[in-house]
Design a protein around this motif. Structure first.
Motif, mmCIF file in Angstrom:
data_model
loop_
_atom_site.group_PDB
_atom_site.id
_atom_site.type_symbol
_atom_site.label_atom_id
_atom_site.label_comp_id
_atom_site.label_asym_id
_atom_site.label_seq_id
_atom_site.Cartn_x
_atom_site.Cartn_y
_atom_site.Cartn_z
ATOM 1 N N MET B 118 6.541 34.342 12.830
ATOM 2 C CA MET B 118 7.217 33.516 13.834
ATOM 3 C C MET B 118 6.975 32.023 13.703
ATOM 4 O O MET B 118 7.778 31.226 14.169
ATOM 5 C CB MET B 118 6.788 33.960 15.243
ATOM 6 C CG MET B 118 7.133 35.400 15.540
ATOM 7 S SD MET B 118 6.667 35.863 17.213
ATOM 8 C CE MET B 118 8.131 35.395 18.099
ATOM 9 N N GLU B 127 13.649 23.121 9.702
ATOM 10 C CA GLU B 127 13.918 23.429 11.108
ATOM 11 C C GLU B 127 14.291 22.162 11.882
ATOM 12 O O GLU B 127 15.223 22.172 12.701
ATOM 13 C CB GLU B 127 12.685 24.108 11.721
ATOM 14 C CG GLU B 127 12.949 24.679 13.106
ATOM 15 C CD GLU B 127 11.841 25.611 13.572
ATOM 16 O OE1 GLU B 127 10.959 25.948 12.770
ATOM 17 O OE2 GLU B 127 11.883 26.000 14.750
ATOM 18 N N PHE B 131 17.303 21.504 14.309
ATOM 19 C CA PHE B 131 16.933 21.656 15.719
ATOM 20 C C PHE B 131 16.281 20.428 16.334
ATOM 21 O O PHE B 131 15.958 20.425 17.520
ATOM 22 C CB PHE B 131 16.004 22.863 15.897
ATOM 23 C CG PHE B 131 16.749 24.151 16.031
ATOM 24 C CD1 PHE B 131 17.113 24.618 17.281
ATOM 25 C CD2 PHE B 131 17.124 24.867 14.916
ATOM 26 C CE1 PHE B 131 17.833 25.790 17.414
ATOM 27 C CE2 PHE B 131 17.838 26.039 15.036
ATOM 28 C CZ PHE B 131 18.192 26.498 16.286
ATOM 29 N N LYS B 133 13.193 17.280 16.198
ATOM 30 C CA LYS B 133 11.725 17.350 16.222
ATOM 31 C C LYS B 133 11.223 18.111 17.426
ATOM 32 O O LYS B 133 10.399 19.005 17.332
ATOM 33 C CB LYS B 133 11.163 15.927 16.277
ATOM 34 C CG LYS B 133 10.849 15.391 14.903
ATOM 35 C CD LYS B 133 9.932 14.198 14.969
ATOM 36 C CE LYS B 133 9.817 13.595 13.576
ATOM 37 N NZ LYS B 133 10.281 12.249 13.458
ATOM 38 N N ARG B 134 11.757 17.746 18.568
ATOM 39 C CA ARG B 134 11.230 18.258 19.818
ATOM 40 C C ARG B 134 11.327 19.786 19.891
ATOM 41 O O ARG B 134 10.339 20.467 20.130
ATOM 42 C CB ARG B 134 12.049 17.633 20.937
ATOM 43 C CG ARG B 134 11.388 17.756 22.224
ATOM 44 C CD ARG B 134 11.943 16.706 23.139
ATOM 45 N NE ARG B 134 11.298 16.863 24.418
ATOM 46 C CZ ARG B 134 11.298 15.929 25.339
ATOM 47 N NH1 ARG B 134 11.902 14.790 25.112
ATOM 48 N NH2 ARG B 134 10.697 16.146 26.482
ATOM 49 N N ALA B 135 12.528 20.316 19.663
ATOM 50 C CA ALA B 135 12.728 21.766 19.775
ATOM 51 C C ALA B 135 11.950 22.500 18.689
ATOM 52 O O ALA B 135 11.351 23.545 18.946
ATOM 53 C CB ALA B 135 14.212 22.087 19.674
ATOM 54 N N ALA B 138 8.204 22.438 19.546
ATOM 55 C CA ALA B 138 7.948 23.276 20.727
ATOM 56 C C ALA B 138 8.068 24.757 20.370
ATOM 57 O O ALA B 138 7.243 25.576 20.767
ATOM 58 C CB ALA B 138 8.920 22.913 21.844
ATOM 59 N N ARG B 139 9.091 25.112 19.589
ATOM 60 C CA ARG B 139 9.262 26.517 19.226
ATOM 61 C C ARG B 139 8.050 27.045 18.457
ATOM 62 O O ARG B 139 7.531 28.119 18.730
ATOM 63 C CB ARG B 139 10.526 26.725 18.377
ATOM 64 C CG ARG B 139 10.893 28.206 18.209
ATOM 65 C CD ARG B 139 11.882 28.446 17.087
ATOM 66 N NE ARG B 139 11.306 28.224 15.773
ATOM 67 C CZ ARG B 139 10.526 29.099 15.138
ATOM 68 N NH1 ARG B 139 10.236 30.254 15.698
ATOM 69 N NH2 ARG B 139 10.027 28.804 13.961
ATOM 70 N N PHE B 142 4.991 27.375 20.857
ATOM 71 C CA PHE B 142 5.078 28.563 21.714
ATOM 72 C C PHE B 142 4.853 29.838 20.907
ATOM 73 O O PHE B 142 4.154 30.746 21.332
ATOM 74 C CB PHE B 142 6.446 28.641 22.408
ATOM 75 C CG PHE B 142 6.640 27.612 23.488
ATOM 76 C CD1 PHE B 142 5.562 27.104 24.190
ATOM 77 C CD2 PHE B 142 7.910 27.148 23.809
ATOM 78 C CE1 PHE B 142 5.727 26.161 25.182
ATOM 79 C CE2 PHE B 142 8.095 26.197 24.802
ATOM 80 C CZ PHE B 142 7.002 25.705 25.486
ATOM 81 N N ALA B 143 5.461 29.892 19.739
ATOM 82 C CA ALA B 143 5.329 31.088 18.908
ATOM 83 C C ALA B 143 3.886 31.281 18.463
ATOM 84 O O ALA B 143 3.390 32.406 18.392
ATOM 85 C CB ALA B 143 6.252 30.999 17.689
ATOM 86 N N PHE B 146 1.997 32.605 21.403
ATOM 87 C CA PHE B 146 2.419 33.991 21.634
ATOM 88 C C PHE B 146 1.794 34.956 20.609
ATOM 89 O O PHE B 146 1.495 36.103 20.935
ATOM 90 C CB PHE B 146 3.946 34.094 21.593
ATOM 91 C CG PHE B 146 4.449 35.504 21.618
ATOM 92 C CD1 PHE B 146 4.407 36.242 22.787
ATOM 93 C CD2 PHE B 146 4.932 36.102 20.467
ATOM 94 C CE1 PHE B 146 4.844 37.558 22.804
ATOM 95 C CE2 PHE B 146 5.375 37.410 20.483
ATOM 96 C CZ PHE B 146 5.328 38.143 21.655
#
Lengths: 196, 160
Positions: B118, B127, B131, B133-135, B138-139, B142-143, B146
């Motif tokens: 992930m 990426e 998407f 920098k921010r997204a 953040a992704r 979070f991954a 998780f």
């Protein structure tokens, strides 16, 4: 495009190659392994990436925006996440292959949440990989991971949607819509994305 | 195998498309090529990072970090190694299975596998291109978090 522009665009790649050369010079013992993994990765990348992009080109010209909106758009209801999961899980190839696909989905009007679910599914709930995982790490391990990953993917998608400002999402959609237009060209010189 | 399917799909669909509309097919092809050229700089950079990272983090190195009784530190190391490496599943799963049979903990292995799948620090340039920098950051963050939660659950289920 002139030479300077090309050099500027490939700046990061050039720096990376120079860094690799320096690394190999100072740590010659890693040389053969770095070379081997470079070839192996290059093979995967060069084999997998081109057909993905060509298929994306086809999807771009043939799939009408209205169709995609119906299946994965903001108003698609429960259908959207289900389809996003299914498409992401059925995909082939490494995660970096998912990003250009996501960009086309954005261009065609899929909702941001559904795109994030699609990315999550591509990253970790791929069906062929699940069988592999069961064989190597045990059925319990693989199924437990799948069971936690599905809510996890949804959770991550919702969390991302909450933290990313609307303006940024709109910017990403605009960039995706203009994807096949060279930087610096006015947006209206590109092909129209919606049929009349 | 995956790759073969991809090529067959591409050839069949392009053939169908060409039968229906030659002009549009040409356009699709050119669009695909253009988009491919658009991401090429990032892909090449990623390629080199991967080569270096994988040369340093081979199976031996990984097993040293996340071997038997490596505890919390080993779990964190497993998450970090998974986050920076890029290994296809059909290579990673058997290797992880081997580590597991040689005494690595389920928690560590599950963390490694989850974050490997992930989180993609090396592929961030690609990426970010799509998407922002921010997204992208953040992704991955979070991954990453998780991955630990997922591993705790997997370890718990396996131990049941």
């Amino acid at each position: 495009m002139n030479l300077m522009e090309i050099l500027k665009r490939y700046r990061a790649a050039i720096i990376a190659f120079v860094a690799l050369a320096v690394f190999m010079f100072f740590f010659p013992s890693f040389g053969p392994k770095a070379g081997a993994s470079l070839l192996e990765q290059a093979r995967t990348m060069l084999l997998v990436v081109p057909p993905i992009f060509l298929l994306l080109g086809l999807m771009d010209v043939w799939v009408p925006r209205e169709t995609m909106m119906k299946f994965m758009g903001p108003g698609s209801g429960i259908k959207g996440p289900l389809i996003s999961f299914a498409v992401g899980s059925a995909a082939a190839g490494p995660l970096y292959g998912a990003f250009p696909v996501a960009a086309i989905l954005m261009k065609k009007g899929a909702s941001f949440t559904n795109i994030l679910i699609f990315i999550g599914a591509w990253s970790t709930t791929k069906i062929p990989m699940l069988l592999f995982e069961m064989k190597a790490l045990g059925v319990r391990f693989a199924l437990a991971r799948l069971a936690i990953d599905i809510p996890g993917i949804i959770l991550i998608a919702l969390a991302l949607k909450a933290v990313i400002p609307k303006a940024e999402v709109e910017r990403l959609y605009a960039a995706a819509a203009a994807m096949d237009i060279k930087p610096g060209m006015p947006a209206n010189s590109g092909p129209k994305m919606m049929k009349p | 195998m995956d790759t073969l399917i991809l090529y067959i799909a591409a050839v069949v669909l392009f053939a169908l498309s060409a039968i229906k509309d030659r002009e549009r097919t040409k356009k699709a092809f050119m669009k695909g090529l253009k988009a491919l050229e658009g991401i090429l700089p990032q892909l090449l950079a990623v390629l080199v990072f991967v080569a270096v990272i994988l040369a340093v983090f081979d199976a031996e190195m990984i097993s040293r970090f996340i071997g038997e009784k490596s505890g919390i530190l080993g779990t964190v190391a497993a998450g970090l190694i998974g986050a920076i490496t890029l290994i296809p599943g059909f290579v990673a799963f058997p290797a992880a299975g081997e580590l597991l049979r040689n005494g690595a903990g389920t928690l560590q292995i599950a963390t490694f596998v989850s974050s490997l799948m992930m989180v993609g620090i090396i592929t961030l340039p690609v990426e970010i291109k799509y998407f922002g920098k921010r997204a992208a950051i953040a992704r991955n963050a979070f991954a990453f978090i998780f991955s630990f939660a997922a591993a705790v659950f997997v370890a718990w289920v396996v131990a049941l």
